[in-house]
Design a protein around this motif. Structure first.
Motif, short mmCIF file in Angstrom:
data_model
loop_
_atom_site.label_atom_id
_atom_site.label_comp_id
_atom_site.label_asym_id
_atom_site.label_seq_id
_atom_site.Cartn_x
_atom_site.Cartn_y
_atom_site.Cartn_z
N UNK A 98 92.45 26.67 23.82
CA UNK A 98 93.17 27.93 23.95
C UNK A 98 92.89 28.57 25.31
N UNK A 99 93.95 29.13 25.91
CA UNK A 99 93.84 29.82 27.19
C UNK A 99 94.83 30.97 27.17
N UNK A 100 94.40 32.17 27.59
CA UNK A 100 95.28 33.33 27.57
C UNK A 100 95.04 34.19 28.80
N UNK A 101 96.08 34.89 29.22
CA UNK A 101 95.99 35.77 30.38
C UNK A 101 96.98 36.91 30.25
N UNK A 102 96.74 37.94 31.06
CA UNK A 102 97.71 39.03 31.19
C UNK A 102 98.29 38.96 32.59
N UNK A 108 107.10 45.14 35.67
CA UNK A 108 106.86 44.54 34.35
C UNK A 108 105.38 44.21 34.17
N UNK A 109 105.02 44.01 32.92
CA UNK A 109 103.69 43.50 32.58
C UNK A 109 103.89 42.50 31.46
N UNK A 110 102.85 41.78 31.12
CA UNK A 110 103.01 40.83 30.04
C UNK A 110 101.73 40.08 29.73
N UNK A 111 101.90 39.15 28.82
CA UNK A 111 100.79 38.28 28.44
C UNK A 111 101.33 36.87 28.20
N UNK A 112 100.46 35.91 28.37
CA UNK A 112 100.80 34.50 28.22
C UNK A 112 99.63 33.84 27.52
N UNK A 113 99.93 32.90 26.64
CA UNK A 113 98.87 32.13 26.01
C UNK A 113 99.35 30.72 25.74
N UNK A 114 98.40 29.80 25.71
CA UNK A 114 98.73 28.41 25.43
C UNK A 114 97.70 27.83 24.46
N UNK A 115 98.20 27.01 23.55
CA UNK A 115 97.36 26.26 22.61
C UNK A 115 97.51 24.78 22.93
N UNK A 116 96.40 24.07 22.83
CA UNK A 116 96.36 22.65 23.15
C UNK A 116 95.85 21.94 21.89
#
Length: 179
Positions: A98-102, A108-116
């Motif tokens: 798992x890896x996540x960031x803002x 704009x603003x946001x968030x991103x995440x990835x699952x492996x």
């Protein structure tokens, strides 16, 4: 001449109404989830995705500058693309799953995440979700709604990762549910 004036007024009123409806309907938030399978193991994919020092394989970036790194390897960095700068901050880093960031950009603003997720044969199911909030008024909401192609950005990134891993480009990323 009179019918032309009436027609012109009717068309103008119709355009104003359509614009008003578009503004009212334009979402201030967008979420996109894409999933793909890489032929590499989760640890290898995670290492590529989370390594901001090795970014030149990314076709959409002009520059990436790391601003801070803490004792856990969490970073704050800026990416420049097409004259725009976006600031990113690591929020979670759990190798290799798992890896996540803002992110914070102009308007704009946001968030991103990835699952492996490990798959048989040493492959990885990679599922990434990006959530964007557009906050700079009506015009930016419409522009974000019309012009911010999250799925396109995510597909480009996934293809860049695929090439970095030495895999043949062209595997199709699929929309995934994000409940």
């Amino acid at each position: 001449m009179f019918p032309f004036k009436v027609l012109l007024i009717a068309v103008s009123a119709g355009l104003a109404l359509a614009l008003g409806i578009a503004v009212w309907l334009a979402p201030s938030e967008q979420t996109q989830t894409l999933q793909t399978v890489f032929q590499a193991q989760p640890g290898t994919v995670f290492a590529v995705v989370s390594n901001n020092r090795d970014w030149r394989y990314r076709t959409s970036l002009d520059d990436l500058r790391i601003l801070e790194t803490d004792e856990h390897g969490w970073e704050v960095w800026e990416e420049r693309s097409q004259g725009r700068t976006i600031r990113f901050t690591t929020q979670a880093k759990e190798p290799p799953s798992f890896y996540a960031l803002t992110m914070q950009g102009e308007g704009f603003s946001g968030r991103w995440q990835a699952r492996f997720e490990p798959l048989p044969g040493g492959r990885t199911r990679y599922t990434a979700t990006e959530h964007i909030i557009v906050f700079d008024g009506t015009f930016m909401r419409i522009m974000g709604w019309c012009c911010m192609d999250l799925a396109g950005y995510m597909r480009t990134y996934q293809e860049d990762v695929r090439r970095k891993l030495g895999e043949r480009p062209g595997a199709v990323a699929t929309d995934a549910s994000h409940g």
